[in-house]
Write a protein that holds these residues in place. Structure first.
Motif, PDB file in Angstrom:
ATOM      1  N   ILE A   1       0.846  -1.208   0.000  1.00  0.00           N
ATOM      2  CA  ILE A   1       0.000   0.000   0.000  1.00  0.00           C
ATOM      3  C   ILE A   1       0.870   1.242   0.000  1.00  0.00           C
ATOM      4  N   GLU A   2       1.953   1.235   0.787  1.00  0.00           N
ATOM      5  CA  GLU A   2       2.855   2.382   0.822  1.00  0.00           C
ATOM      6  C   GLU A   2       3.480   2.621  -0.551  1.00  0.00           C
TER       7      GLU A   2
ATOM      8  N   ASN B   1       3.163   5.974  -3.000  1.00  0.00           N
ATOM      9  CA  ASN B   1       4.302   6.668  -3.598  1.00  0.00           C
ATOM     10  C   ASN B   1       4.115   6.847  -5.104  1.00  0.00           C
ATOM     11  N   VAL B   2       3.572   5.810  -5.769  1.00  0.00           N
ATOM     12  CA  VAL B   2       3.287   5.920  -7.213  1.00  0.00           C
ATOM     13  C   VAL B   2       2.268   7.019  -7.461  1.00  0.00           C
ATOM     14  N   SER B   3       1.249   7.106  -6.596  1.00  0.00           N
ATOM     15  CA  SER B   3       0.205   8.124  -6.754  1.00  0.00           C
ATOM     16  C   SER B   3       0.775   9.525  -6.660  1.00  0.00           C
ATOM     17  N   LYS B   4       1.699   9.745  -5.720  1.00  0.00           N
ATOM     18  CA  LYS B   4       2.241  11.083  -5.486  1.00  0.00           C
ATOM     19  C   LYS B   4       3.034  11.599  -6.684  1.00  0.00           C
ATOM     20  N   LYS B   5       3.646  10.703  -7.444  1.00  0.00           N
ATOM     21  CA  LYS B   5       4.479  11.123  -8.573  1.00  0.00           C
ATOM     22  C   LYS B   5       3.658  11.809  -9.667  1.00  0.00           C
ATOM     23  N   GLY B   6       2.366  11.504  -9.763  1.00  0.00           N
ATOM     24  CA  GLY B   6       1.553  12.068 -10.834  1.00  0.00           C
ATOM     25  C   GLY B   6       0.825  13.335 -10.483  1.00  0.00           C
ATOM     26  N   PHE B   7       0.990  13.841  -9.265  1.00  0.00           N
ATOM     27  CA  PHE B   7       0.250  15.028  -8.854  1.00  0.00           C
ATOM     28  C   PHE B   7       0.796  16.285  -9.513  1.00  0.00           C
ATOM     29  N   GLY B   8      -0.137  17.151  -9.995  1.00  0.00           N
ATOM     30  CA  GLY B   8       0.288  18.376 -10.660  1.00  0.00           C
ATOM     31  C   GLY B   8      -0.323  19.628 -10.064  1.00  0.00           C
ATOM     32  N   PHE B   9      -1.303  19.467  -9.182  1.00  0.00           N
ATOM     33  CA  PHE B   9      -1.975  20.609  -8.556  1.00  0.00           C
ATOM     34  C   PHE B   9      -1.912  20.458  -7.029  1.00  0.00           C
ATOM     35  N   PRO B  10      -2.110  21.561  -6.298  1.00  0.00           N
ATOM     36  CA  PRO B  10      -1.989  21.523  -4.823  1.00  0.00           C
ATOM     37  C   PRO B  10      -2.939  20.545  -4.155  1.00  0.00           C
ATOM     38  N   LYS B  11      -4.125  20.317  -4.773  1.00  0.00           N
ATOM     39  CA  LYS B  11      -5.109  19.433  -4.141  1.00  0.00           C
ATOM     40  C   LYS B  11      -5.355  18.151  -4.928  1.00  0.00           C
ATOM     41  N   SER B  12      -4.383  17.749  -5.745  1.00  0.00           N
ATOM     42  CA  SER B  12      -4.529  16.498  -6.496  1.00  0.00           C
ATOM     43  C   SER B  12      -4.777  15.348  -5.534  1.00  0.00           C
ATOM     44  N   TYR B  13      -5.546  14.358  -5.997  1.00  0.00           N
ATOM     45  CA  TYR B  13      -6.048  13.327  -5.095  1.00  0.00           C
ATOM     46  C   TYR B  13      -5.954  11.949  -5.757  1.00  0.00           C
ATOM     47  N   ALA B  14      -5.612  10.936  -4.948  1.00  0.00           N
ATOM     48  CA  ALA B  14      -5.626   9.553  -5.406  1.00  0.00           C
ATOM     49  C   ALA B  14      -6.085   8.675  -4.253  1.00  0.00           C
ATOM     50  N   ALA B  15      -6.806   7.594  -4.591  1.00  0.00           N
ATOM     51  CA  ALA B  15      -7.320   6.729  -3.528  1.00  0.00           C
ATOM     52  C   ALA B  15      -7.610   5.347  -4.067  1.00  0.00           C
ATOM     53  N   ALA B  16      -7.736   4.411  -3.124  1.00  0.00           N
ATOM     54  CA  ALA B  16      -8.204   3.058  -3.423  1.00  0.00           C
ATOM     55  C   ALA B  16      -9.370   2.773  -2.487  1.00  0.00           C
ATOM     56  N   ILE B  17     -10.557   2.482  -3.061  1.00  0.00           N
ATOM     57  CA  ILE B  17     -11.781   2.290  -2.283  1.00  0.00           C
ATOM     58  C   ILE B  17     -12.370   0.930  -2.631  1.00  0.00           C
ATOM     59  N   ASP B  18     -12.689   0.121  -1.623  1.00  0.00           N
ATOM     60  CA  ASP B  18     -13.291  -1.167  -1.965  1.00  0.00           C
ATOM     61  C   ASP B  18     -14.778  -0.997  -2.248  1.00  0.00           C
TER      62      ASP B  18
ATOM     63  N   GLY C   1     -17.342  -1.843  -0.720  1.00  0.00           N
ATOM     64  CA  GLY C   1     -18.170  -1.465   0.416  1.00  0.00           C
ATOM     65  C   GLY C   1     -17.984  -0.019   0.836  1.00  0.00           C
ATOM     66  N   GLY C   2     -17.108   0.692   0.152  1.00  0.00           N
ATOM     67  CA  GLY C   2     -16.868   2.086   0.477  1.00  0.00           C
ATOM     68  C   GLY C   2     -15.717   2.276   1.437  1.00  0.00           C
ATOM     69  N   ASN C   3     -15.023   1.204   1.824  1.00  0.00           N
ATOM     70  CA  ASN C   3     -13.929   1.313   2.773  1.00  0.00           C
ATOM     71  C   ASN C   3     -12.675   1.813   2.079  1.00  0.00           C
ATOM     72  N   ILE C   4     -11.949   2.706   2.742  1.00  0.00           N
ATOM     73  CA  ILE C   4     -10.740   3.301   2.193  1.00  0.00           C
ATOM     74  C   ILE C   4      -9.554   2.368   2.438  1.00  0.00           C
ATOM     75  N   ILE C   5      -8.944   1.926   1.373  1.00  0.00           N
ATOM     76  CA  ILE C   5      -7.683   1.172   1.498  1.00  0.00           C
ATOM     77  C   ILE C   5      -6.540   2.164   1.672  1.00  0.00           C
TER      78      ILE C   5
END
Length: 540
Positions: free
Chosen positions: A29-30, A34-51, A53-57
């Motif tokens: 998961i870590e 780290n892969v997600s952070k490399k693609g951010f281009g704006f101050p509030k860019s966002y990435a997530a993994a959600i199952d 059931g709505g649970n946040i991985i």
């Protein structure tokens, strides 16, 4: 975002394999965070993994805020521990702590949309959702291994601000460029006007030296611009005439290249082309009978044939007496073999139309009198018939010769093969014969034609047999003809396998003139001991 989501999705698959091997889920998961952070281009860019059931991985923001299921669970446990210390927690509350993760995704409507899409077989798409940091839009994709949705989003506030900045820069750029172009345009236009008399005088001198004809400008004012227009019109007319004459002697693609590049070089390259070779049958007899009048007959014939080639995107490679070589695919058309087969049948139809006209003409004459012996010979001579052979493959196409005289040509094994196939039309009594290359290429793009196998031949100079085919237009052929060729192909199969007794019977039953070739070839004998089903040609 789509590209970044793709990278995250690919990394997820790899990390799942690592997690499956090591059992260290949190490390995987870590790595994904780290892969997600490399693609951010704006101050509030966002990435997530959600199952489902709505649970946040895990979820990650560009400003450094990040969450995952282990951290959320630890926070809950810390909260319980704090309540125990203050004495506010009860045993029932303690036992109500979830054994599984029970934290929920922030936007229920977005989760519902993704789950509904997944039920309908849709595993990815666009998404509007809200987080604690505001309104977002983004893209998502379902990952089968992790059983969750990977999401990549951007804050609407960030993108709106970025859009306004871009529009502002573009607007300023347009204004600056407009001012620059206006200044340059005024300056250039001033220079052009200053040199109009000089240009007019030069063009007029060129016109006089070449004795060019002027267009009718009698109603135009007598000024320098009129002289300039007259010179350009005359030059344009002359070039058009020369180009038209030039085009009658060389192929269209050479003319176009000469026109655009202003030169013709001795050059060529290997290209994948389709070659059509058409020849008039019994041409020697017709020449002996008609004498010089054979030229008139050839011109009538070629007028139709060349038109049939050009209307199907072919170019004339060469005309050699009664034979014509046409090339298809110089414009990189993937339909080149289909165009060649269409041309072949158009050529045979046009030739048949000319024969029918001669037949009708004879009937009109015979209503008044009987043809003389000389007229009978002429009549037979003008009833021209053609054979067409088609093959294709990699050939050399270009200009050869010298700087003093050159010609545009096509060279290669497949060119010779097209000529050999045309020669086989006389043997098998068929108007058109093509190779397996043409058959496969046509069948890959169209169902207009069906191809009946005729034989397997080994042409002179070759060591391997080559299948030859007769193309039949399904829209125009008679059902009876197809039935005959179906019997013919069964006979051919028996012929190949050495079962000549069965083959003779089927060849007799099919009723095709082509079958007579095999019946004469087999006679009443048995196949040779080394029979391979291949007929070897002894002549070209």
């Amino acid at each position: 975002m789509v590209s970044q989501l793709k990278d995250l999705y690919t990394a997820a698959g790899n990390q799942y394999q690592i997690f499956s091997f090591t059992g260290e889920k949190q490390e995987s998961i870590e790595a994904l965070k780290n892969v997600s952070k490399k693609g951010f281009g704006f101050p509030k860019s966002y990435a997530a993994a959600i199952d489902m059931g709505g649970n946040i991985i895990f979820e990650v923001y560009a400003d450094g805020t990040e969450t995952d299921e282990q951290k959320i669970l630890q926070e809950k446990l810390n909260a319980v521990s704090a309540e125990e210390k203050t004495g506010d927690i009860t045993e029932s509350a303690e036992t109500s702590l979830p054994e599984e993760k029970d934290f929920s995704f922030f936007d229920k409507s977005a989760l519902t949309q993704m789950n509904d899409d997944l039920k309908n077989g849709i595993t990815d798409g666009s998404l509007n959702f809200n987080t604690e940091k505001g309104s977002y839009f983004g893209v998502y994709k379902y990952q089968e291994d992790w059983k969750c949705y990977f999401i990549r989003g951007e804050s609407r506030a960030d993108t709106s601000r970025s859009t306004f900045v871009v529009l502002g820069v573009i607007s300023v750029g347009i204004v600056v460029l407009l001012i620059v172009f206006l200044l340059v345009g005024f300056k250039v236009f001033g220079k052009i006007l200053a040199n109009v008399k000089k240009i007019t005088a030069s063009l007029y001198q060129m016109q006089q030296k070449q004795k060019l004809e002027t267009l009718d400008l009698s109603s135009a004012p007598n000024d320098d611009i009129t002289y300039l227009a007259a010179s350009f019109n005359s030059l344009s007319s002359t070039i058009s005439n020369l180009l038209g004459i030039f085009q009658k002697f060389v192929s269209k693609d050479v003319v176009e290249k000469a026109y655009t590049e202003h030169q013709i070089l001795l050059e060529g390259k290997r290209s994948n082309l389709t070659i059509l070779f058409s020849d008039i049958k019994s041409f020697t007899y017709r020449t002996e009978t008609l004498g010089n009048d054979i030229i008139d007959l050839l011109n009538v014939h070629y007028d139709r044939v060349i038109h049939a080639v050009h209307e199907n995107s072919g170019v004339i490679g060469s005309i050699i007496g009664d034979a014509i070589l046409a090339i298809y695919g110089t414009n990189s058309s993937r339909k080149k073999s289909l165009e060649a087969v269409d041309s072949a049948w158009n050529i045979t139809k046009l030739t048949a139309l000319l024969r029918n006209k001669m037949i009708l003409r004879r009937k009109e004459i015979e209503k008044q009198r009987t043809l003389t012996e000389a007229e009978e010979n002429v009549y037979k001579a003008v009833l021209i018939d053609v054979g067409v052979g088609i093959d294709g493959g990699n050939v050399f196409y270009g200009n050869i010769g010298s700087n003093e005289h050159m010609t545009n040509t096509v060279i290669g094994d497949n060119v010779n093969s097209a000529s050999r196939l045309e020669g086989l039309t006389r043997i098998y009594h068929l108007p058109v014969i093509c190779s397996e290359y043409v058959k496969q290429e046509v069948e890959s793009i169209s169902n207009k034609y069906t191809f009946f196998e005729i034989d397997t031949v080994q042409v002179k100079g070759k060591t391997e047999g080559k299948k030859i085919f007769f193309p039949v237009n399904l829209e125009e052929s008679e059902q009876n003809l197809n039935s005959k060729f179906n019997i013919f192909e069964k006979a051919l199969s028996a012929y190949y396998s050495g079962n000549w007794n069965e083959s003779r019977k089927l060849f007799n039953d099919c009723g095709l003139e082509t079958a007579r070739v095999f019946l004469e070839r087999m006679g009443s004998s048995k196949p040779p001991a080394d029979w391979m089903g291949i007929w070897t040609m002894t002549t070209k």
